[in-house]
Design an enzyme around this catalytic site. Structure first.
Site, PDB file in Angstrom:
ATOM      1  N   LYS A 188       0.841  -1.201   0.000  1.00  0.00           N
ATOM      2  CA  LYS A 188       0.000   0.000   0.000  1.00  0.00           C
ATOM      3  C   LYS A 188       0.880   1.258   0.000  1.00  0.00           C
ATOM      4  O   LYS A 188       0.652   2.196  -0.771  1.00  0.00           O
ATOM      5  CB  LYS A 188      -0.880  -0.025   1.245  1.00  0.00           C
ATOM      6  CG  LYS A 188      -2.036   0.930   1.220  1.00  0.00           C
ATOM      7  CD  LYS A 188      -2.614   0.972   2.620  1.00  0.00           C
ATOM      8  CE  LYS A 188      -4.099   0.974   2.658  1.00  0.00           C
ATOM      9  NZ  LYS A 188      -4.604   1.045   4.030  1.00  0.00           N
TER      10      LYS A 188
ATOM     11  N   LEU B 117     -16.335  12.687   8.108  1.00  0.00           N
ATOM     12  CA  LEU B 117     -16.255  12.633   6.639  1.00  0.00           C
ATOM     13  C   LEU B 117     -17.193  11.591   6.059  1.00  0.00           C
ATOM     14  O   LEU B 117     -17.325  10.505   6.599  1.00  0.00           O
ATOM     15  CB  LEU B 117     -14.826  12.285   6.212  1.00  0.00           C
ATOM     16  CG  LEU B 117     -13.710  13.172   6.753  1.00  0.00           C
ATOM     17  CD1 LEU B 117     -12.356  12.644   6.295  1.00  0.00           C
ATOM     18  CD2 LEU B 117     -13.924  14.601   6.288  1.00  0.00           C
ATOM     19  N   ARG B 118     -17.781  11.935   4.915  1.00  0.00           N
ATOM     20  CA  ARG B 118     -18.593  10.957   4.188  1.00  0.00           C
ATOM     21  C   ARG B 118     -17.789  10.433   3.016  1.00  0.00           C
ATOM     22  O   ARG B 118     -17.125  11.210   2.314  1.00  0.00           O
ATOM     23  CB  ARG B 118     -19.853  11.629   3.605  1.00  0.00           C
ATOM     24  CG  ARG B 118     -20.905  11.952   4.610  1.00  0.00           C
ATOM     25  CD  ARG B 118     -21.937  12.876   4.008  1.00  0.00           C
ATOM     26  NE  ARG B 118     -21.304  14.108   3.540  1.00  0.00           N
ATOM     27  CZ  ARG B 118     -21.929  15.065   2.869  1.00  0.00           C
ATOM     28  NH1 ARG B 118     -23.185  14.931   2.563  1.00  0.00           N
ATOM     29  NH2 ARG B 118     -21.285  16.153   2.494  1.00  0.00           N
ATOM     30  N   GLU B 119     -17.846   9.140   2.789  1.00  0.00           N
ATOM     31  CA  GLU B 119     -17.177   8.563   1.629  1.00  0.00           C
ATOM     32  C   GLU B 119     -17.771   9.200   0.375  1.00  0.00           C
ATOM     33  O   GLU B 119     -18.957   9.483   0.316  1.00  0.00           O
ATOM     34  CB  GLU B 119     -17.363   7.048   1.584  1.00  0.00           C
ATOM     35  CG  GLU B 119     -16.612   6.355   2.692  1.00  0.00           C
ATOM     36  CD  GLU B 119     -16.629   4.837   2.568  1.00  0.00           C
ATOM     37  OE1 GLU B 119     -16.837   4.312   1.464  1.00  0.00           O
ATOM     38  OE2 GLU B 119     -16.437   4.177   3.600  1.00  0.00           O
TER      39      GLU B 119
ATOM     40  N   PHE C 132     -30.662  13.807   4.977  1.00  0.00           N
ATOM     41  CA  PHE C 132     -30.818  12.442   5.509  1.00  0.00           C
ATOM     42  C   PHE C 132     -32.275  12.043   5.680  1.00  0.00           C
ATOM     43  O   PHE C 132     -32.645  11.354   6.610  1.00  0.00           O
ATOM     44  CB  PHE C 132     -29.985  12.254   6.794  1.00  0.00           C
ATOM     45  CG  PHE C 132     -28.545  12.001   6.436  1.00  0.00           C
ATOM     46  CD1 PHE C 132     -27.762  13.022   5.947  1.00  0.00           C
ATOM     47  CD2 PHE C 132     -28.012  10.726   6.514  1.00  0.00           C
ATOM     48  CE1 PHE C 132     -26.459  12.795   5.536  1.00  0.00           C
ATOM     49  CE2 PHE C 132     -26.694  10.490   6.112  1.00  0.00           C
ATOM     50  CZ  PHE C 132     -25.920  11.531   5.622  1.00  0.00           C
ATOM     51  N   LEU C 133     -33.068  12.519   4.748  1.00  0.00           N
ATOM     52  CA  LEU C 133     -34.486  12.122   4.721  1.00  0.00           C
ATOM     53  C   LEU C 133     -34.811  11.488   3.371  1.00  0.00           C
ATOM     54  O   LEU C 133     -35.944  11.559   2.909  1.00  0.00           O
ATOM     55  CB  LEU C 133     -35.379  13.340   4.964  1.00  0.00           C
ATOM     56  CG  LEU C 133     -35.452  13.858   6.404  1.00  0.00           C
ATOM     57  CD1 LEU C 133     -36.344  15.089   6.508  1.00  0.00           C
ATOM     58  CD2 LEU C 133     -35.958  12.780   7.378  1.00  0.00           C
TER      59      LEU C 133
ATOM     60  N   GLY D  73     -34.961   4.753   1.028  1.00  0.00           N
ATOM     61  CA  GLY D  73     -34.202   3.829   0.189  1.00  0.00           C
ATOM     62  C   GLY D  73     -34.150   2.437   0.774  1.00  0.00           C
ATOM     63  O   GLY D  73     -35.007   2.068   1.605  1.00  0.00           O
TER      64      GLY D  73
ATOM     65  N   CYS E 250     -19.669   2.742   8.320  1.00  0.00           N
ATOM     66  CA  CYS E 250     -19.862   3.485   9.582  1.00  0.00           C
ATOM     67  C   CYS E 250     -21.193   3.231  10.266  1.00  0.00           C
ATOM     68  O   CYS E 250     -21.226   2.715  11.388  1.00  0.00           O
ATOM     69  CB  CYS E 250     -19.676   4.974   9.332  1.00  0.00           C
ATOM     70  SG  CYS E 250     -17.983   5.387   8.904  1.00  0.00           S
TER      71      CYS E 250
ATOM     72  N   LYS F 194     -21.976  -0.354  11.653  1.00  0.00           N
ATOM     73  CA  LYS F 194     -20.983  -0.720  12.677  1.00  0.00           C
ATOM     74  C   LYS F 194     -21.115   0.181  13.915  1.00  0.00           C
ATOM     75  O   LYS F 194     -21.118  -0.311  15.055  1.00  0.00           O
ATOM     76  CB  LYS F 194     -19.575  -0.577  12.065  1.00  0.00           C
ATOM     77  CG  LYS F 194     -18.421  -0.663  13.031  1.00  0.00           C
ATOM     78  CD  LYS F 194     -17.097  -0.634  12.291  1.00  0.00           C
ATOM     79  CE  LYS F 194     -16.580   0.746  11.997  1.00  0.00           C
ATOM     80  NZ  LYS F 194     -15.962   1.466  13.109  1.00  0.00           N
TER      81      LYS F 194
HETATM   82  C1  UDX Z   1     -21.293   8.509   7.393  1.00  0.00           C
HETATM   83  C2  UDX Z   1     -21.498   9.881   8.017  1.00  0.00           C
HETATM   84  O1  UDX Z   1     -22.351  10.660   7.169  1.00  0.00           O
HETATM   85  C3  UDX Z   1     -20.170  10.577   8.233  1.00  0.00           C
HETATM   86  O2  UDX Z   1     -20.361  11.818   8.886  1.00  0.00           O
HETATM   87  C4  UDX Z   1     -19.289   9.676   9.108  1.00  0.00           C
HETATM   88  O3  UDX Z   1     -18.029  10.247   9.316  1.00  0.00           O
HETATM   89  C5  UDX Z   1     -19.129   8.312   8.465  1.00  0.00           C
HETATM   90  O4  UDX Z   1     -20.422   7.735   8.219  1.00  0.00           O
HETATM   91  P1  UDX Z   1     -20.835   7.518   4.969  1.00  0.00           P
HETATM   92  O5  UDX Z   1     -21.017   6.172   5.589  1.00  0.00           O
HETATM   93  O6  UDX Z   1     -19.685   7.747   4.077  1.00  0.00           O
HETATM   94  O7  UDX Z   1     -20.751   8.669   6.095  1.00  0.00           O
HETATM   95  O8  UDX Z   1     -22.136   7.793   4.077  1.00  0.00           O
HETATM   96  P2  UDX Z   1     -23.481   8.620   4.212  1.00  0.00           P
HETATM   97  O9  UDX Z   1     -23.553   9.558   3.074  1.00  0.00           O
HETATM   98  O10 UDX Z   1     -23.694   9.164   5.536  1.00  0.00           O
HETATM   99  O11 UDX Z   1     -24.563   7.443   3.941  1.00  0.00           O
HETATM  100  C6  UDX Z   1     -24.656   6.319   4.782  1.00  0.00           C
HETATM  101  C7  UDX Z   1     -25.761   5.410   4.299  1.00  0.00           C
HETATM  102  O12 UDX Z   1     -27.047   6.001   4.479  1.00  0.00           O
HETATM  103  C8  UDX Z   1     -25.689   5.061   2.825  1.00  0.00           C
HETATM  104  O13 UDX Z   1     -26.056   3.714   2.633  1.00  0.00           O
HETATM  105  C9  UDX Z   1     -26.704   5.993   2.182  1.00  0.00           C
HETATM  106  O14 UDX Z   1     -27.208   5.538   0.960  1.00  0.00           O
HETATM  107  C10 UDX Z   1     -27.768   6.018   3.254  1.00  0.00           C
HETATM  108  N1  UDX Z   1     -28.614   7.216   3.234  1.00  0.00           N
HETATM  109  C11 UDX Z   1     -28.068   8.443   3.475  1.00  0.00           C
HETATM  110  C12 UDX Z   1     -29.984   7.089   3.002  1.00  0.00           C
HETATM  111  O15 UDX Z   1     -30.510   5.983   2.785  1.00  0.00           O
HETATM  112  N2  UDX Z   1     -30.750   8.216   3.016  1.00  0.00           N
HETATM  113  C13 UDX Z   1     -30.233   9.449   3.251  1.00  0.00           C
HETATM  114  O16 UDX Z   1     -31.010  10.424   3.259  1.00  0.00           O
HETATM  115  C14 UDX Z   1     -28.862   9.565   3.481  1.00  0.00           C
END
Ligand code: UDX
Length: 468
Positions: A66, A184-186, A283-284, A287, A294, A297
């Protein structure tokens, strides 16, 4: 003569200020020597972004392959904008990658711990890597340092890390410790790092918090709020934030199911409640449930931590239960429409847990696939990026190289990840490839008018379908 000298000096000073600020450095910004231990998702983004804001950063990892590829500017994950920043900062000699962890600890004043805390078999966070790193830091503590923990750890862990470092600190070198949770969000992590809503740090010593504030000064300058708390509160903030967002998602998913029964439209409902600032619009999106490395877990680890402390988190438990049940609810709905999955060919669009990432960890798409396969379906899957990440050990599941191949001859289509490619696809042409006309968009991504014109029978989440 004096006036001439001073006016020249003044103009030189103004010129220097303009040059420095055009490079993004505030006049009060300081550059630190920082070591980052662990080059997983968090460590790599953190190290690269800290270099980008002017610090000299050494990222370490025990994985030689890596580190070799990172030194060649090749990053092991798909993350928008990250590779360019790695290459730029390697080139500018602000970012270094090494397997020499001891050396990196000794030669840097500030150390970030960003190693993984994977889920154990019982749902608790596995802290082995974090505690190993604490031992290594203790043994190599030859000059004073400040250590910031970034890994997601349950309440009380930073105190244990401090004790481990102290027990191995045979030189009795002074050190300070803080906890800086990561939000952070991926898929958008670089932008999230550079433009956060808030930066949180937990510390015992106010100097540790103000050091952290100085490290992230260029980011705070753009308007992010800075919050300094106790270590225990910072640990709690991280889990509570992820759990709250998970609750929001499970909440809207249940509302979506209810909408289907009474003819309401969940997207309108989400907008109607989200415009209330107390609720917020994000986040509304309904799906197939939350996935990724994250939320699943962290909610489990949070529940376990509460249990260990003799309490229960009923709301979060409910969010997890709703989420666990979500994929089978979606598959049941599709099954009702199809009559049966037996010998049916289904195109599964998207494998990543969300768009703009190649991460398939705890992906709802994979759960949908497993359930449909168990019910006798044959799945032709396609993902623009994540296809190669999926282990394929079922004869009833095939990952196709293109969307066109995935659609060929299928009885129904199930869209699981909201990729832009699906939004931009010519669905009228696609209809010529599929056998059946059923299209279940379980992300409410596609435009119903376009899909109807393409003669697909579009099913969305949280919207009533008269035919069924
Ligand atoms: C998340 C947190 O957002 C971030 O702050 C933290 O540091 C790590 O975990 P991440 O897992 O990268 O980030 O993705 P995120 O965009 O939050 O989505 C998580 C899951 O929720 C995904 O499966 C996504 O599709 C789902 N989701 C998100 C929904 O189903 N509806 C939404 O409105 C938002």
């Amino acid at each position: 003569m004096h006036i001439l000298f001073f006016s020249r000096f003044f103009f030189f000073f103004v010129f220097l200020t303009i040059i420095l600020s055009s490079k993004g450095f505030a006049s009060d910004a300081r550059c630190y020597k920082i070591g980052v231990i662990g080059t997983g998702y968090v460590g790599l983004v953190l190290g690269t972004c800290l270099a980008e804001i002017g610090h000299t950063v050494t990222c370490c990892d025990l994985d030689t392959r890596k580190i070799d590829s990172l030194n060649n500017g090749l990053i092991p994950i798909y993350e928008h904008g990250l590779e360019e920043l790695v290459i730029k900062n390697l080139h500018d000699n602000r970012l270094f990658f090494t397997t020499e962890v001891a050396e990196a600890i000794q030669s840097n004043d500030i150390i970030f711990i960003t190693v993984g805390t994977p889920e154990s078999l019982n749902g608790e966070a596995n802290l082995d890597f974090v505690f190993d790193t604490a031992r290594t830091i203790g043994k190599n503590l030859k000059n004073p340092k400040t250590i910031f923990v970034k890994s997601t750890v349950p309440m009380g862990t930073v105190q244990k890390i401090k004790e481990i470092i102290t027990n191995h600190n045979h030189f009795n070198t002074p050190f300070e410790i803080g906890y800086a949770p990561e939000f952070l969000r991926e898929g958008s992590s670089v932008n999230d790092f550079m433009n956060p809503d808030r930066v949180v740090v937990g510390a015992e010593n106010p100097d540790t918090a103000s050091l952290f504030k100085k490290i992230v000064a260029p980011i705070l300058k753009k308007g992010a709020k800075f919050l300094s708390t106790s270590i225990a509160s910072a640990e709690m903030i991280k889990y509570a934030a992820n759990s709250f967002l998970s609750v929001k998602i499970s909440f809207i998913n249940e509302i979506a199911d209810f909408c289907e029964l009474v003819g309401a439209d969940v997207d309108e409902v989400a907008m109607g409640i989200g415009l209330d600032k107390r609720i917020g619009a994000e986040f509304l999106k309904p799906g197939p449930g939350f996935g990724g490395s994250c939320f699943p877990k962290d909610t489990l680890a949070f529940l376990k931590a509460a249990e260990k402390n003799g309490t229960s988190l009923h709301v979060i438990q409910a969010a997890v239960d709703v989420n666990d049940f979500r994929p089978s609810k979606i598959v049941d709905r599709l099954e009702t429409m199809l009559g049966s999955f037996d010998r049916k060919k289904i195109a599964l669009l998207g494998l990543a847990f969300k768009e703009e990432t190649d991460d398939v960890r705890a992906s709802p798409a994979l759960k949908l696939m497993e359930i449909m396969v168990k019910k006798g379906a044959f799945i032709q899957a396609y993902d623009p990026i994540a296809g190669t990440q999926v282990q394929n050990d079922s004869p009833n599941f095939e990952v196709k190289a293109s969307l066109i191949e995935a659609l060929a001859g299928v009885d129904a289509v199930l869209l699981a990840t909201p990729w832009k490619e699906f939004l931009e696809f010519d669905w009228t042409k696609a209809r010529l490839l599929t056998k059946g006309d059923l299209f279940f968009d379980c992300r409410n991504l596609l435009d119903p008018v376009t899909m109807n014109e393409a003669t697909f029978e579009l099913i969305q989440i949280g919207k009533k379908i008269d035919r069924f």
